[in-house]
Motif scaffolding. Sequence first.
Motif, PDB file in Angstrom:
ATOM      1  N   UNK A  76       0.851  -1.186   0.000  1.00 36.78           N
ATOM      2  CA  UNK A  76       0.000   0.000   0.000  1.00 36.78           C
ATOM      3  C   UNK A  76       0.893   1.243   0.000  1.00 36.78           C
ATOM      4  N   UNK A  77       0.636   2.194  -0.911  1.00 32.54           N
ATOM      5  CA  UNK A  77       1.546   3.321  -1.112  1.00 32.54           C
ATOM      6  C   UNK A  77       0.875   4.662  -0.881  1.00 32.54           C
ATOM      7  N   UNK A  78       1.679   5.623  -0.393  1.00 26.01           N
ATOM      8  CA  UNK A  78       1.283   7.017  -0.226  1.00 26.01           C
ATOM      9  C   UNK A  78       2.406   7.892  -0.762  1.00 26.01           C
ATOM     10  N   UNK A  79       2.060   9.085  -1.248  1.00 21.57           N
ATOM     11  CA  UNK A  79       3.093  10.011  -1.707  1.00 21.57           C
ATOM     12  C   UNK A  79       2.808  11.413  -1.182  1.00 21.57           C
ATOM     13  N   UNK A 110       1.981   7.768 -10.526  1.00 22.35           N
ATOM     14  CA  UNK A 110       1.462   8.737  -9.557  1.00 22.35           C
ATOM     15  C   UNK A 110      -0.016   9.022  -9.810  1.00 22.35           C
ATOM     16  N   UNK A 111      -0.394   9.134 -11.069  1.00 19.14           N
ATOM     17  CA  UNK A 111      -1.794   9.405 -11.390  1.00 19.14           C
ATOM     18  C   UNK A 111      -2.679   8.288 -10.857  1.00 19.14           C
ATOM     19  N   UNK A 112      -2.256   7.054 -11.018  1.00 22.70           N
ATOM     20  CA  UNK A 112      -3.021   5.921 -10.488  1.00 22.70           C
ATOM     21  C   UNK A 112      -3.047   5.927  -8.971  1.00 22.70           C
ATOM     22  N   UNK A 113      -1.910   6.265  -8.365  1.00 21.07           N
ATOM     23  CA  UNK A 113      -1.829   6.297  -6.908  1.00 21.07           C
ATOM     24  C   UNK A 113      -2.732   7.373  -6.329  1.00 21.07           C
ATOM     25  N   UNK A 114      -2.753   8.549  -6.948  1.00 18.08           N
ATOM     26  CA  UNK A 114      -3.571   9.649  -6.435  1.00 18.08           C
ATOM     27  C   UNK A 114      -5.061   9.317  -6.541  1.00 18.08           C
ATOM     28  N   UNK A 115      -5.442   8.479  -7.477  1.00 17.06           N
ATOM     29  CA  UNK A 115      -6.836   8.073  -7.605  1.00 17.06           C
ATOM     30  C   UNK A 115      -7.313   7.264  -6.415  1.00 17.06           C
ATOM     31  N   UNK A 116      -6.361   6.518  -5.808  1.00 20.43           N
ATOM     32  CA  UNK A 116      -6.742   5.624  -4.720  1.00 20.43           C
ATOM     33  C   UNK A 116      -6.559   6.247  -3.355  1.00 20.43           C
ATOM     34  N   UNK A 117      -5.862   7.378  -3.251  1.00 19.93           N
ATOM     35  CA  UNK A 117      -5.614   7.997  -1.936  1.00 19.93           C
ATOM     36  C   UNK A 117      -6.876   8.704  -1.436  1.00 19.93           C
TER      37      UNK A 117
END
Length: 245
Positions: free
Chosen positions: A194-197, A238-245
């Motif tokens: 699970x990732x956060x930025x 990053x675009x995919x990650x920001x969708x899930x945050x």
Amino acid sequence: MMKFASALGLFLCLSVLSARSADELPTLMTTRGKLLVDQDFSQPLKPFDGVSKGFASGFSGWRWNAVPRGGKWAVENGVFTGRETTEVKHPATASYGVLFKNVVIQCEVRMNNVPLDGRKYRSLSVRTVDAKDYVCSIHMNEGGFRITKDDNDHGGPDKSVPLGEFKTPLKLDEWHTVVFEVLGEEMVGTVDGHSLTGTHPLIGTDKHSIMFVMGVEGSVRHFKVWEAQLNPEWAKNKAKLMETE
């Protein structure tokens, strides 16, 4: 014979990929460059023995706090464990001195299920440190993890400002995999996939150590650090990650 050779080649290829994946967990923002640290804790550690000058000591290798200031550390069976001392209830801290700016940090960590002895909670952090103070961190507890900017521009009133949070149960006495990517003014923290930025100018400072902070008692193993370069797929990742945050 041709079929055997093809099968053998495929087997060797899969073996190499399997071995690599065991050592190098997936990254989102960076790719790994030169290996800087590879610590398996198979041997007793020699602590830093120079003259400490606070955060700007410029030390190399391991340094950890000691009684009565707070914290006891021990190496056994490939595991480096830190425990708070009941006298001061100060988290156990240990630092590895290495100069860096952009890195990939990878390790496995565990919050140990030992008596709280009056403490309110258990926690574990992996932090980067520069010459003045803590820079950015991954903080874990039983409720999940968060990434933080650890100081308000070095000296301000706000410590440990969250940049992102992921709520998921993190069990005690179980190993959790951590990948900590730092590149320029941005970081990515990944725990168990699970990732956060988060971004902040402070993250881009020159840094001199990596610190582990164990609340009550925690352990680390398979600690590695690489130089980091930009992953060409980061914008898409990053675009995919920001969708899930």
